[in-house]
Design an enzyme around this catalytic site. Structure first.
Site, PDB file in Angstrom:
ATOM      1  N   TYR A  42      31.785  36.887  49.255  1.00  0.00           N
ATOM      2  CA  TYR A  42      30.692  37.252  48.328  1.00  0.00           C
ATOM      3  C   TYR A  42      30.491  36.275  47.181  1.00  0.00           C
ATOM      4  O   TYR A  42      29.611  36.458  46.363  1.00  0.00           O
ATOM      5  CB  TYR A  42      30.880  38.671  47.782  1.00  0.00           C
ATOM      6  CG  TYR A  42      32.258  39.013  47.237  1.00  0.00           C
ATOM      7  CD1 TYR A  42      32.648  38.615  45.970  1.00  0.00           C
ATOM      8  CD2 TYR A  42      33.162  39.743  48.001  1.00  0.00           C
ATOM      9  CE1 TYR A  42      33.898  38.932  45.480  1.00  0.00           C
ATOM     10  CE2 TYR A  42      34.425  40.060  47.518  1.00  0.00           C
ATOM     11  CZ  TYR A  42      34.789  39.648  46.256  1.00  0.00           C
ATOM     12  OH  TYR A  42      36.030  39.953  45.778  1.00  0.00           O
ATOM     13  N   LYS A  43      31.320  35.231  47.117  1.00  0.00           N
ATOM     14  CA  LYS A  43      31.146  34.263  46.019  1.00  0.00           C
ATOM     15  C   LYS A  43      30.251  33.128  46.509  1.00  0.00           C
ATOM     16  O   LYS A  43      29.062  33.310  46.700  1.00  0.00           O
ATOM     17  CB  LYS A  43      32.508  33.748  45.559  1.00  0.00           C
ATOM     18  CG  LYS A  43      33.438  34.836  45.047  1.00  0.00           C
ATOM     19  CD  LYS A  43      34.768  34.204  44.638  1.00  0.00           C
ATOM     20  CE  LYS A  43      35.796  35.251  44.296  1.00  0.00           C
ATOM     21  NZ  LYS A  43      35.493  35.975  43.064  1.00  0.00           N
TER      22      LYS A  43
ATOM     23  N   ASP B  71      44.887  31.199  49.112  1.00  0.00           N
ATOM     24  CA  ASP B  71      43.694  31.982  48.790  1.00  0.00           C
ATOM     25  C   ASP B  71      42.604  30.984  48.389  1.00  0.00           C
ATOM     26  O   ASP B  71      42.720  30.305  47.358  1.00  0.00           O
ATOM     27  CB  ASP B  71      44.008  32.963  47.650  1.00  0.00           C
ATOM     28  CG  ASP B  71      42.800  33.825  47.275  1.00  0.00           C
ATOM     29  OD1 ASP B  71      41.667  33.456  47.632  1.00  0.00           O
ATOM     30  OD2 ASP B  71      43.008  34.865  46.612  1.00  0.00           O
TER      31      ASP B  71
ATOM     32  N   PHE C  62      45.482  34.762  41.847  1.00  0.00           N
ATOM     33  CA  PHE C  62      44.609  35.875  41.488  1.00  0.00           C
ATOM     34  C   PHE C  62      45.430  37.174  41.524  1.00  0.00           C
ATOM     35  O   PHE C  62      46.205  37.392  42.453  1.00  0.00           O
ATOM     36  CB  PHE C  62      43.421  35.962  42.452  1.00  0.00           C
ATOM     37  CG  PHE C  62      42.387  36.925  41.962  1.00  0.00           C
ATOM     38  CD1 PHE C  62      41.552  36.574  40.917  1.00  0.00           C
ATOM     39  CD2 PHE C  62      42.274  38.193  42.504  1.00  0.00           C
ATOM     40  CE1 PHE C  62      40.611  37.477  40.421  1.00  0.00           C
ATOM     41  CE2 PHE C  62      41.334  39.094  42.023  1.00  0.00           C
ATOM     42  CZ  PHE C  62      40.500  38.726  40.975  1.00  0.00           C
TER      43      PHE C  62
ATOM     44  N   ARG D 287      33.373  31.772  31.385  1.00  0.00           N
ATOM     45  CA  ARG D 287      33.409  31.082  32.688  1.00  0.00           C
ATOM     46  C   ARG D 287      31.994  30.753  33.145  1.00  0.00           C
ATOM     47  O   ARG D 287      31.089  31.585  33.074  1.00  0.00           O
ATOM     48  CB  ARG D 287      34.037  31.977  33.766  1.00  0.00           C
ATOM     49  CG  ARG D 287      35.493  32.223  33.645  1.00  0.00           C
ATOM     50  CD  ARG D 287      36.090  32.705  34.974  1.00  0.00           C
ATOM     51  NE  ARG D 287      35.303  33.719  35.659  1.00  0.00           N
ATOM     52  CZ  ARG D 287      35.594  34.208  36.867  1.00  0.00           C
ATOM     53  NH1 ARG D 287      36.641  33.749  37.527  1.00  0.00           N
ATOM     54  NH2 ARG D 287      34.838  35.130  37.424  1.00  0.00           N
TER      55      ARG D 287
HETATM   56  C1  LIG Z   1      40.970  34.159  44.058  1.00  0.00           C
HETATM   57  C2  LIG Z   1      40.537  35.558  44.383  1.00  0.00           C
HETATM   58  N1  LIG Z   1      41.179  36.237  45.337  1.00  0.00           N
HETATM   59  C3  LIG Z   1      40.811  37.499  45.669  1.00  0.00           C
HETATM   60  C4  LIG Z   1      39.757  38.121  45.027  1.00  0.00           C
HETATM   61  C5  LIG Z   1      39.351  39.528  45.347  1.00  0.00           C
HETATM   62  O1  LIG Z   1      39.674  39.918  46.600  1.00  0.00           O
HETATM   63  P1  LIG Z   1      39.037  41.202  47.297  1.00  0.00           P
HETATM   64  O2  LIG Z   1      37.968  40.727  48.219  1.00  0.00           O
HETATM   65  O3  LIG Z   1      40.148  41.820  48.018  1.00  0.00           O
HETATM   66  O4  LIG Z   1      38.475  42.089  46.231  1.00  0.00           O
HETATM   67  C6  LIG Z   1      39.068  37.447  44.031  1.00  0.00           C
HETATM   68  C7  LIG Z   1      37.955  38.106  43.325  1.00  0.00           C
HETATM   69  O5  LIG Z   1      37.367  37.643  42.411  1.00  0.00           O
HETATM   70  C8  LIG Z   1      39.474  36.139  43.702  1.00  0.00           C
HETATM   71  O6  LIG Z   1      38.846  35.464  42.728  1.00  0.00           O
END
Ligand SMILES: Cc1ncc(COP(=O)(O)O)c(C=O)c1O
Length: 425
Positions: free
Chosen positions: A235-236, A210, A138, A384
């Protein structure tokens, strides 16, 4: 059997909506949908971006205002356990990760948590100075690593970003730490945590994973898979609300050996001694930095309650089955409109998200959203769809494909209003 009959027998009959409704009737997770507040008439396939509120969320936030913050004010830090919320929430996330309760903490954002772990690992003494990442990570992960090495450039720190297929070959003696996003946010392709962690460890390289698109989408076995470090998103699939805190996992045996460079007072051994110098807290708490956002922490804790009593094997099976169904229906009903799958066919190689390609992906998705089917768009041409197993039904998959078929068949996506670009796609 004559050759043509044999060939015909191997092509499955096209599915009917009735077959799909039958799957809903037999779904062991069907009742979990009642735990969510979903708007009427909307098919929500974007839980891979933002999970919906749980039915308990409103009451919990109201009670936080009325019975905690609003009544007990600052005493709430002790009386309502706010001070320990990061650990308490971490302990709720742990079973979804296959980790022990004291190995996970809720804190900050994914970006910051990744920075803390990469920096802690890059700071370890030795000549290794490279942070290894791959192109499908990401972007925030790549950007944070870029920022980190720019701070440490004088010590020879360097970021190396390689194509996914070159990752293993790049695990050389100069690499201090590697970072990988398990599920590719574009295609849903899933890395094999166990194999890649072991491959890196064989070269003496820790990996920070991640898990933003993994946690809550399908079960993980971090302990059993030998994973040492991970971060992820609240939040996902964890349903913690917009901008919910992220989480950070460090295998217990390694916690004492690492120090975060963002050494804020909440990670201090005794913050209310107000000492002049930093001393890290014991355990995973040392990875906290500043005061946590309690409103968001409480919302994340409440969101996680949607997982209470969930059979994680059923979660895995449904995640795979929803994606398989979508890909099959897309193959049967959308191909004539130039739609191509962009996700692995084999469910074991995907997360809970499936992407399709279409040359007019952006307006097609806007037109679909206008019909009440919510997915999202990623450049250059990806539609998506996230299949969160706790609330997405098999019939939603059917109806989403039908709506997409109508959008494409009618060419309604050509209307100018669907071309207007929004800042969030
Ligand atoms: C794989 C991944 N990592 C990190 C993030 C975002 O991280 P953050 O909480 O720092 O905005 C996302 C956001 O969609 C993501 O999909």
């Amino acid at each position: 059997m004559p050759r043509d009959r044999r060939a015909a027998a191997s092509v499955p009959e096209p599915l009917r909506r009735e077959d799909v409704l039958e799957r809903d009737r037999n779904d062991p997770l069907a009742s979990f949908r009642d735990r969510f507040e979903l708007p009427e008439g909307v098919i929500y396939l974007d839980g891979n971006s933002l999970g919906p509120p749980s039915v308990g969320m409103r009451t919990r936030i109201e009670s936080l205002l009325a019975d905690e913050w609003g009544r007990d004010l600052v005493a709430s830090w002790n009386r309502h356990g706010w001070f320990r919320l990061p650990e308490r929430v971490g302990a709720r996330i742990a079973p979804l990760l296959g980790a022990a309760e004291d190995e996970v903490i809720a804190a900050d954002s994914v970006s910051l948590n990744l920075f803390k772990l990469l920096a802690a690992l890059l700071r370890k003494p030795g000549s290794r100075r490279v942070v290894l990442a791959e192109e499908t990570n990401f972007p925030t992960d790549l950007y944070m690593a870029e920022g980190l090495v720019s701070l440490l450039r004088e010590s020879g720190a360097e970021l190396r970003i390689v194509p996914p297929d070159d990752f293993e070959a790049a695990l050389g003696p100069e690499v201090a730490v590697a970072t990988l996003t398990q599920v590719d946010f574009r295609t849903g392709r899933k890395h094999d945590l166990r194999r890649l962690t072991a491959a890196a460890r064989d070269s003496g390289i820790p990996v920070v994973w991640d898990l933003s698109h993994s946690a809550g989408a399908f079960p993980l076995q971090l302990n059993d898979d030998g994973v040492e470090f991970a971060v992820g998103c609240g939040y996902k699939y964890l349903n913690g609300g917009p901008g919910a805190p992220g989480f950070l996992y460090v295998a217990r045996r390694l916690q004492q050996s690492l120090d975060t460079p963002l050494s804020g007072w909440m990670g201090h051994r005794s913050p209310f001694e107000f000492e002049t110098h930093y001393r890290p807290a014991a355990g995973v708490r040392r990875f906290l930095s500043g005061t946590p956002g309690i409103l968001s922490m409480i919302a994340l804790e409440e969101g996680l309650r949607t997982f209470e009593g969930v059979d994680l094997e059923a979660l895995q099976a449904k995640s795979e089955a929803l994606g398989d169904l979508f890909l099959r229906l897309a193959g049967e009903r959308l191909r004539e409109f130039g739609v191509e799958p962009a996700s692995p066919r084999n469910a074991r190689e995907r997360g809970s998200q499936v992407s399709l390609r279409h040359p007019y992906g952006y307006p097609v998705m806007q037109a679909l959203i206008a019909r009440g089917v919510v997915g999202d768009f990623r450049e250059p041409d990806l539609l998506r769809f996230g299949f969160a197993p706790l609330y997405v039904r098999y019939r939603d998959v059917w109806d989403a494909v039908e709506a997409l078929r109508e959008v494409l068949a009618s060419s309604e996506y050509e209307e100018p209003r669907f071309r207007r670009r929004h800042p969030v796609t």
